[in-house]
Write a protein that holds these residues in place. Structure first.
Motif, PDB file in Angstrom:
ATOM      1  N   GLU A  78      11.860 -38.888  50.523  1.00 56.70           N
ATOM      2  CA  GLU A  78      10.883 -38.602  49.476  1.00 56.70           C
ATOM      3  C   GLU A  78      10.698 -37.103  49.370  1.00 56.70           C
ATOM      4  N   ALA A  79      10.128 -36.662  48.225  1.00 57.87           N
ATOM      5  CA  ALA A  79       9.995 -35.227  48.004  1.00 57.87           C
ATOM      6  C   ALA A  79       8.711 -34.919  47.244  1.00 57.87           C
ATOM      7  N   PHE A  80       8.088 -33.788  47.611  1.00 57.95           N
ATOM      8  CA  PHE A  80       6.858 -33.335  46.972  1.00 57.95           C
ATOM      9  C   PHE A  80       7.018 -31.878  46.550  1.00 57.95           C
ATOM     10  N   LEU A  81       6.656 -31.591  45.305  1.00 56.70           N
ATOM     11  CA  LEU A  81       6.693 -30.233  44.780  1.00 56.70           C
ATOM     12  C   LEU A  81       5.265 -29.751  44.559  1.00 56.70           C
ATOM     13  N   LEU A  82       4.873 -28.703  45.269  1.00 61.19           N
ATOM     14  CA  LEU A  82       3.559 -28.100  45.092  1.00 61.19           C
ATOM     15  C   LEU A  82       3.721 -26.998  44.051  1.00 61.19           C
ATOM     16  N   SER A  83       3.277 -27.277  42.846  1.00 59.16           N
ATOM     17  CA  SER A  83       3.536 -26.356  41.739  1.00 59.16           C
ATOM     18  C   SER A  83       2.290 -26.201  40.881  1.00 59.16           C
ATOM     19  N   ASP A  84       1.879 -24.953  40.704  1.00 58.80           N
ATOM     20  CA  ASP A  84       0.685 -24.652  39.921  1.00 58.80           C
ATOM     21  C   ASP A  84       0.735 -23.154  39.597  1.00 58.80           C
ATOM     22  N   ARG A  85       0.373 -22.796  38.399  1.00 55.21           N
ATOM     23  CA  ARG A  85       0.357 -21.375  38.047  1.00 55.21           C
ATOM     24  C   ARG A  85      -0.521 -20.573  38.995  1.00 55.21           C
ATOM     25  N   ALA A  86      -1.552 -21.218  39.525  1.00 58.81           N
ATOM     26  CA  ALA A  86      -2.468 -20.531  40.438  1.00 58.81           C
ATOM     27  C   ALA A  86      -1.784 -20.144  41.742  1.00 58.81           C
ATOM     28  N   PHE A  87      -0.630 -20.765  42.073  1.00 54.49           N
ATOM     29  CA  PHE A  87       0.076 -20.452  43.318  1.00 54.49           C
ATOM     30  C   PHE A  87       0.902 -19.174  43.222  1.00 54.49           C
ATOM     31  N   ALA A  88       1.089 -18.651  42.013  1.00 54.61           N
ATOM     32  CA  ALA A  88       1.984 -17.504  41.813  1.00 54.61           C
ATOM     33  C   ALA A  88       1.522 -16.288  42.608  1.00 54.61           C
ATOM     34  N   GLY A  89       2.485 -15.575  43.172  1.00 55.63           N
ATOM     35  CA  GLY A  89       2.183 -14.342  43.905  1.00 55.63           C
ATOM     36  C   GLY A  89       1.617 -14.549  45.291  1.00 55.63           C
ATOM     37  N   ALA A  90       1.716 -15.761  45.829  1.00 55.95           N
ATOM     38  CA  ALA A  90       1.137 -16.057  47.145  1.00 55.95           C
ATOM     39  C   ALA A  90       1.851 -15.283  48.250  1.00 55.95           C
ATOM     40  N   ASP A  91       1.064 -14.721  49.172  1.00 53.79           N
ATOM     41  CA  ASP A  91       1.646 -14.116  50.357  1.00 53.79           C
ATOM     42  C   ASP A  91       1.739 -15.175  51.450  1.00 53.79           C
ATOM     43  N   VAL A  92       2.009 -14.746  52.679  1.00 58.17           N
ATOM     44  CA  VAL A  92       2.150 -15.697  53.789  1.00 58.17           C
ATOM     45  C   VAL A  92       0.893 -16.535  53.963  1.00 58.17           C
ATOM     46  N   ARG A  93      -0.267 -15.894  53.932  1.00 58.85           N
ATOM     47  CA  ARG A  93      -1.522 -16.604  54.168  1.00 58.85           C
ATOM     48  C   ARG A  93      -1.788 -17.649  53.086  1.00 58.85           C
ATOM     49  N   ALA A  94      -1.643 -17.261  51.818  1.00 57.14           N
ATOM     50  CA  ALA A  94      -1.922 -18.185  50.727  1.00 57.14           C
ATOM     51  C   ALA A  94      -0.901 -19.323  50.690  1.00 57.14           C
ATOM     52  N   THR A  95       0.347 -19.016  51.024  1.00 56.40           N
ATOM     53  CA  THR A  95       1.371 -20.055  51.084  1.00 56.40           C
ATOM     54  C   THR A  95       1.049 -21.061  52.183  1.00 56.40           C
ATOM     55  N   ALA A  96       0.723 -20.541  53.370  1.00 56.58           N
ATOM     56  CA  ALA A  96       0.394 -21.414  54.495  1.00 56.58           C
ATOM     57  C   ALA A  96      -0.838 -22.255  54.197  1.00 56.58           C
ATOM     58  N   ARG A  97      -1.785 -21.692  53.460  1.00 57.94           N
ATOM     59  CA  ARG A  97      -2.996 -22.451  53.117  1.00 57.94           C
ATOM     60  C   ARG A  97      -2.655 -23.656  52.263  1.00 57.94           C
ATOM     61  N   ALA A  98      -1.781 -23.479  51.277  1.00 57.23           N
ATOM     62  CA  ALA A  98      -1.387 -24.597  50.410  1.00 57.23           C
ATOM     63  C   ALA A  98      -0.596 -25.646  51.191  1.00 57.23           C
ATOM     64  N   LEU A  99       0.322 -25.207  52.042  1.00 57.04           N
ATOM     65  CA  LEU A  99       1.117 -26.153  52.830  1.00 57.04           C
ATOM     66  C   LEU A  99       0.241 -26.918  53.816  1.00 57.04           C
ATOM     67  N   SER A 100      -0.711 -26.223  54.415  1.00 62.78           N
ATOM     68  CA  SER A 100      -1.627 -26.881  55.355  1.00 62.78           C
ATOM     69  C   SER A 100      -2.488 -27.912  54.643  1.00 62.78           C
ATOM     70  N   ALA A 101      -2.925 -27.583  53.423  1.00 59.55           N
ATOM     71  CA  ALA A 101      -3.729 -28.527  52.643  1.00 59.55           C
ATOM     72  C   ALA A 101      -2.924 -29.777  52.316  1.00 59.55           C
ATOM     73  N   PHE A 102      -1.616 -29.601  52.062  1.00 61.89           N
ATOM     74  CA  PHE A 102      -0.761 -30.768  51.816  1.00 61.89           C
ATOM     75  C   PHE A 102      -0.732 -31.664  53.043  1.00 61.89           C
TER      76      PHE A 102
END
Length: 254
Positions: A78-102
């Protein structure tokens, strides 16, 4: 068991460009599944037994679905795509926050969370450690081998000057440095079947994240300048027909 593999689609490294803000310009640039991500996927597929599930996850623009399709082709379930305009420009911290929330919302039952050592575009290698910290999980980086040990797991970590073999508890974060050079190729049947498989798309709201915790708003890093640097080496050709003279010249130079 469920193995969740976080992968990344990256631009072809020979065609990378940056915009005036220092962010990667992805439009019109051919993209591929990052090689280290593929190592992590191969590791998960090698650990899978009957009844286990391998989940591929990536965060990126809509076209990042092609990287997930590649994961499905080589065996992901199975596959999940985390995609949202609000995610654009994420650094390490913001990327990790989204992945952790998943993980918190959709993969709390994961047996292992696997990453590639680092992505070839950002090249920081920090996201796995950030995710482990945010989730309060054990982390095992620079893993060159992950294997089952009964109902548990064991990994080999290569720190360059030290090799460690560790027991890995369930729920841990593992970043993979190496993969099998004899990578599996999808069969024609699998390749055709993937066309009809669904990639689930999740946005900021699905992950329960506020607008100021993701993307550039949630980032703590600002790129001040980014430029291509080319090193130029000068060389001197020494006439080797006179070994004594050549040796004397080298001694003088060195």
């Amino acid at each position: 068991m469920r193995f969740v593999v976080f992968v990344k689609q990256v631009p072809d490294t020979t065609l990378i460009e940056v915009d005036e803000n220092g962010n990667l310009r992805r439009a019109g640039v051919p993209s591929i599944l990052d090689p280290c991500s593929e190592h992590a996927m191969e590791t998960a597929l090698g650990l899978r037994s009957e009844g286990d599930v391998v989940t591929a996850v990536t965060m990126g623009p809509p076209q990042a679905e092609s990287a997930l399709r590649r994961c499905l082709e080589i065996g992901a379930d199975e596959a999940f795509l985390l995609s949202d305009r609000a995610f654009a420009g994420a650094d390490v911290r913001a990327t990790a926050r989204a992945l952790s929330a998943f993980v918190e919302r959709f993969a709390g039952d994961a047996t292992l969370l696997l990453f590639g050592r680092q992505a070839s575009d950002g090249d920081t290698g920090q996201v796995p450690a950030e995710v482990a910290e945010m989730l309060g999980r054990e982390q095992f980086c620079y893993s060159t081998k992950v294997e089952r040990a009964g109902d548990a797991f064991r990994c080999t970590q290569d720190y360059g000057d030290e090799i460690r073999v560790c027991s890995v508890p369930s729920g841990s974060v593992v970043s993979v440095s190496e993969g099998d050079v004899n990578r599996r190729l999808p069969s024609i049947e699998r390749f055709m079947a993937v066309r009809n498989m669904t990639v689930t798309v999740l946005g900021r709201i699905d992950l329960g994240l506020g607008n100021f915790s993701v993307g550039m708003n949630g980032s703590r890093t600002r790129i001040v300048e980014s430029r291509n640097v080319r090193s130029v080496r000068s060389g001197t050709v020494i006439d080797g027909s006179d070994p004594v003279g050549a040796a004397a010249h080298l001694r003088e130079v060195l």
